[in-house]
Scaffold this motif. Structure first.
Motif, PDB file in Angstrom:
ATOM      1  N   UNK A   1      14.911  -0.776  -2.180  1.00  0.00           N
ATOM      2  CA  UNK A   1      15.201   0.274  -3.181  1.00  0.00           C
ATOM      3  C   UNK A   1      14.534   0.149  -4.514  1.00  0.00           C
ATOM      4  N   UNK A   2      14.126   1.226  -5.381  1.00  0.00           N
ATOM      5  CA  UNK A   2      13.480   1.166  -6.517  1.00  0.00           C
ATOM      6  C   UNK A   2      12.295   0.000  -6.530  1.00  0.00           C
ATOM      7  N   UNK A   3      11.730   0.055  -5.399  1.00  0.00           N
ATOM      8  CA  UNK A   3      10.316  -0.869  -5.422  1.00  0.00           C
ATOM      9  C   UNK A   3       9.239  -0.323  -6.472  1.00  0.00           C
ATOM     10  N   UNK A   4       8.547  -1.274  -7.008  1.00  0.00           N
ATOM     11  CA  UNK A   4       7.560  -0.805  -7.991  1.00  0.00           C
ATOM     12  C   UNK A   4       6.242  -0.126  -7.151  1.00  0.00           C
ATOM     13  N   UNK A   5       6.450   1.134  -7.293  1.00  0.00           N
ATOM     14  CA  UNK A   5       5.204   1.872  -6.554  1.00  0.00           C
ATOM     15  C   UNK A   5       4.016   2.491  -7.514  1.00  0.00           C
ATOM     16  N   UNK A   6       4.275   2.396  -8.687  1.00  0.00           N
ATOM     17  CA  UNK A   6       3.346   3.136  -9.691  1.00  0.00           C
ATOM     18  C   UNK A   6       3.055   2.051 -11.012  1.00  0.00           C
ATOM     19  N   UNK A   7       1.780   1.881 -11.396  1.00  0.00           N
ATOM     20  CA  UNK A   7       1.561   0.919 -12.327  1.00  0.00           C
ATOM     21  C   UNK A   7       2.176   0.966 -13.675  1.00  0.00           C
ATOM     22  N   UNK A   8       2.747   2.229 -13.879  1.00  0.00           N
ATOM     23  CA  UNK A   8       3.133   2.666 -15.277  1.00  0.00           C
ATOM     24  C   UNK A   8       4.861   2.314 -15.141  1.00  0.00           C
TER      25      UNK A   8
ATOM     26  N   UNK B   1      11.506 -13.026   4.439  1.00  0.00           N
ATOM     27  CA  UNK B   1      11.251 -12.001   3.573  1.00  0.00           C
ATOM     28  C   UNK B   1      12.085 -10.793   3.934  1.00  0.00           C
ATOM     29  N   UNK B   2      12.684 -10.334   2.699  1.00  0.00           N
ATOM     30  CA  UNK B   2      13.589  -9.084   3.132  1.00  0.00           C
ATOM     31  C   UNK B   2      12.806  -7.903   3.121  1.00  0.00           C
ATOM     32  N   UNK B   3      11.614  -7.838   2.936  1.00  0.00           N
ATOM     33  CA  UNK B   3      10.821  -6.615   3.214  1.00  0.00           C
ATOM     34  C   UNK B   3      10.276  -6.573   4.533  1.00  0.00           C
ATOM     35  N   UNK B   4      10.660  -7.631   5.639  1.00  0.00           N
ATOM     36  CA  UNK B   4      10.153  -7.536   6.985  1.00  0.00           C
ATOM     37  C   UNK B   4      11.351  -7.638   7.447  1.00  0.00           C
TER      38      UNK B   4
ATOM     39  N   UNK C   1      12.954  -1.597  13.876  1.00  0.00           N
ATOM     40  CA  UNK C   1      12.996  -2.889  13.590  1.00  0.00           C
ATOM     41  C   UNK C   1      14.624  -2.923  12.746  1.00  0.00           C
ATOM     42  N   UNK C   2      15.176  -4.470  13.063  1.00  0.00           N
ATOM     43  CA  UNK C   2      16.053  -4.676  12.151  1.00  0.00           C
ATOM     44  C   UNK C   2      15.652  -4.870  10.893  1.00  0.00           C
ATOM     45  N   UNK C   3      15.863  -4.123   9.945  1.00  0.00           N
ATOM     46  CA  UNK C   3      15.717  -4.488   8.520  1.00  0.00           C
ATOM     47  C   UNK C   3      16.942  -4.246   7.576  1.00  0.00           C
ATOM     48  N   UNK C   4      17.102  -5.125   6.703  1.00  0.00           N
ATOM     49  CA  UNK C   4      18.305  -4.786   5.488  1.00  0.00           C
ATOM     50  C   UNK C   4      17.608  -3.936   4.401  1.00  0.00           C
ATOM     51  N   UNK C   5      18.646  -3.217   3.825  1.00  0.00           N
ATOM     52  CA  UNK C   5      18.032  -2.365   2.732  1.00  0.00           C
ATOM     53  C   UNK C   5      18.445  -3.281   1.542  1.00  0.00           C
ATOM     54  N   UNK C   6      17.519  -3.440   0.583  1.00  0.00           N
ATOM     55  CA  UNK C   6      17.899  -4.467  -0.342  1.00  0.00           C
ATOM     56  C   UNK C   6      17.081  -3.896  -1.853  1.00  0.00           C
ATOM     57  N   UNK C   7      17.668  -4.366  -2.835  1.00  0.00           N
ATOM     58  CA  UNK C   7      17.039  -4.375  -4.176  1.00  0.00           C
ATOM     59  C   UNK C   7      17.383  -5.561  -5.176  1.00  0.00           C
TER      60      UNK C   7
ATOM     61  N   UNK D   1       0.844  -1.179  -0.008  1.00  0.00           N
ATOM     62  CA  UNK D   1      -0.024  -0.208  -0.092  1.00  0.00           C
ATOM     63  C   UNK D   1       0.780   1.106   0.059  1.00  0.00           C
ATOM     64  N   UNK D   2       0.285   2.369  -0.065  1.00  0.00           N
ATOM     65  CA  UNK D   2       0.983   3.659  -0.106  1.00  0.00           C
ATOM     66  C   UNK D   2       1.580   3.905   1.310  1.00  0.00           C
ATOM     67  N   UNK D   3       1.191   3.304   2.398  1.00  0.00           N
ATOM     68  CA  UNK D   3       1.667   3.568   3.526  1.00  0.00           C
ATOM     69  C   UNK D   3       2.858   2.498   3.683  1.00  0.00           C
ATOM     70  N   UNK D   4       2.658   1.269   3.183  1.00  0.00           N
ATOM     71  CA  UNK D   4       3.697   0.281   2.995  1.00  0.00           C
ATOM     72  C   UNK D   4       5.074   0.891   2.546  1.00  0.00           C
ATOM     73  N   UNK D   5       4.777   1.633   1.217  1.00  0.00           N
ATOM     74  CA  UNK D   5       5.886   2.215   0.482  1.00  0.00           C
ATOM     75  C   UNK D   5       6.686   3.290   1.376  1.00  0.00           C
ATOM     76  N   UNK D   6       5.896   3.724   2.033  1.00  0.00           N
ATOM     77  CA  UNK D   6       6.556   5.124   3.032  1.00  0.00           C
ATOM     78  C   UNK D   6       7.609   4.332   3.938  1.00  0.00           C
ATOM     79  N   UNK D   7       7.266   3.111   4.253  1.00  0.00           N
ATOM     80  CA  UNK D   7       8.029   2.318   5.307  1.00  0.00           C
ATOM     81  C   UNK D   7       9.044   1.401   4.868  1.00  0.00           C
ATOM     82  N   UNK D   8       8.866   1.276   3.476  1.00  0.00           N
ATOM     83  CA  UNK D   8       9.520   0.359   2.521  1.00  0.00           C
ATOM     84  C   UNK D   8      10.916   0.403   2.837  1.00  0.00           C
ATOM     85  N   UNK D   9      11.824  -0.610   2.944  1.00  0.00           N
ATOM     86  CA  UNK D   9      13.307  -0.936   2.787  1.00  0.00           C
ATOM     87  C   UNK D   9      13.540  -1.412   1.559  1.00  0.00           C
TER      88      UNK D   9
END
Length: 430
Positions: A253-260, A384-387, A356-362, A243-251
């Motif tokens: 990088x270059x996560x697809x956040x737009x349908x285009x 899950x690297x997103x968690x 939270x302990x989270x990695x930054x990944x792509x 979700x949009x809120x998830x994307x704000x918290x996402x770790x």
């Protein structure tokens, strides 16, 4: 060209004065009135004016100037038609010169009623060998030539234009819509127009003088034409992760956040739509290539593909029917190289920052992480690297201390990650 209505006034030239060395030299042309409905040819060569009158039975010429003398052009010679009268009933396809006290003007007269087109049929050339790009129309009938003579006796042809109107399709944001096409050119016996993308009827109208004279243009209609040309407007929809809120918290990088979005972290889950001009389009061919290597080929109008390997891709589309085939449409997709960065401290104190302990990944496609305390006991694991780890053990807050992680991961580019290190859990204050 301007339409000259009843008692319309036309002054060919106003006085032009040039002062040279204190001497004033003036030149002027006579004034002329066209009684009736007429139009004039703009900027004719070799003569001052060409008048095209709707019907000489209802039109004549008049001048308000003094001492008029009317001459008829005969090649390079002229003969007097009338003297001392302020009007002239002209003849069709004839040139004249008017002399008055104000000077001289030359003009040519054409009676439009004598040059009306005789339109018999408008056909589509079904044997034309480029019908996927253009439609070849054939006009049967007779369009009389209109011309005028110059002062020096040269005959010049007057261009008569026509317009062909028909319907095609035009892409508008998310769909094909009807679009009126207008093709204009000199009247001829054959015409090439852009091939329509839908069944349509061609209508030919002649000519420009009819409209200027306020007359209904002559026209002719073809039989209904069955379209053969095809086109497409491929579009894509990329699956957005979270979700949009998830994307704000996402770790990520270059996560697809737009349908285009057509580039970014793997996996890129993309839905392809051909958007072809149906029902004329019948067949579809999709190819997805990485470099020059064919990855997949499909024949559906719509399909989905997941890009989970690093690199540059091309999605190609062809649309066809039994007669025509489009050029290829190309969509470029770029999957990012992998990346994995691990922090060495986190502060699970509930302040919403670094809790939270989270990695930054792509572009990580495989991931496992184990966390151990200082005595080597496993206290947490996730895949899950997103968690990440929230600093609790079995639902209870872990003690502030140094912990250790082991990570095994694999990137979309084939890179394997074997990482280990320490994590400092510091609670502190909010």
């Amino acid at each position: 060209m301007s339409r000259l209505s009843f008692i319309a006034f036309r002054r060919f030239c106003t006085a032009v004065a040039t002062c040279v060395a204190g001497c004033l030299c003036c030149y002027a042309q006579p004034s002329l009135q066209v009684v009736g409905t007429a139009t004039s040819l703009p900027h004719p060569s070799g003569i001052d004016e060409v008048f095209i009158m709707s019907d000489l039975a209802t039109c004549y010429l008049q001048t308000p100037d003094n001492n008029p003398v009317w001459w008829r052009l005969n090649g390079t010679d002229s003969t007097i038609v009338a003297t001392g009268v302020d009007y002239l009933y002209p003849e069709d396809n004839t040139g004249y010169i008017l002399h008055t006290d104000n000077g001289r003007v030359s003009f040519w007269i054409l009676d439009y009623s004598q040059y009306k087109p005789d339109l018999q049929d408008l056909l589509v050339d079904t044997d034309y060998d480029n019908s996927c790009r253009q439609t070849h129309l054939l006009l049967k009938g007779n369009v009389p030539e209109m011309s005028y003579g110059t002062i020096s006796g040269i005959t010049r042809t007057i261009s008569r234009t026509c317009s062909i109107k028909y319907y095609s399709l035009q892409w508008s944001e998310e769909e094909w819509i009807d679009s009126l096409c207008v093709h204009e050119q000199d009247i001829a016996t054959s015409f090439l127009v852009d091939a329509p993308l839908r069944n349509t009827i061609f209508t030919l109208y002649t000519d420009q003088f009819a409209e200027e004279l306020g007359l209904l243009p002559d026209s002719i209609v073809s039989a209904e034409y069955e379209a053969v040309a095809v086109d497409a407007h491929p579009t894509t929809i990329t699956t957005v992760r979270g979700t949009e809120e998830d994307n704000k918290m996402s770790n990520e990088v270059e996560r697809p956040v737009d349908a285009t979005q057509l580039s970014g972290s793997a996996p890129l889950d993309i839905y392809f739509k051909a958007n072809a001009t149906t029902p004329v389009a019948k067949y579809y061919q999709w190819q997805i290539l990485k470099g020059n290597d064919l990855m997949v080929q499909r024949t559906d109008a719509e399909h989905r593909y997941v890009f989970d390997t690093y690199g540059e891709y091309r999605a190609l589309l062809w649309v066809s029917n039994d007669e025509c085939r489009t050029d290829s449409f190309e969509i470029k997709i770029s999957v990012s190289a992998s990346q994995l960065l691990v922090p060495n401290v986190f502060t699970p104190n509930g302040d919403g920052k670094n809790d939270e302990f989270r990695v930054m990944y792509r572009s990580i496609t495989e991931f496992s992480c184990w966390i151990y305390n200082r005595w080597g006991k496993k206290v947490f694991e996730f895949t899950d690297p997103a968690k990440g780890w929230d600093g609790n053990i079995n639902g209870r807050p872990a003690a502030e201390s140094a912990y250790f992680y082991v990570i095994r991961a694999k990137g979309a580019d084939g890179v394997e990650y074997k990482l280990k290190g320490d994590i400092n859990l510091i609670r502190g204050k909010k």
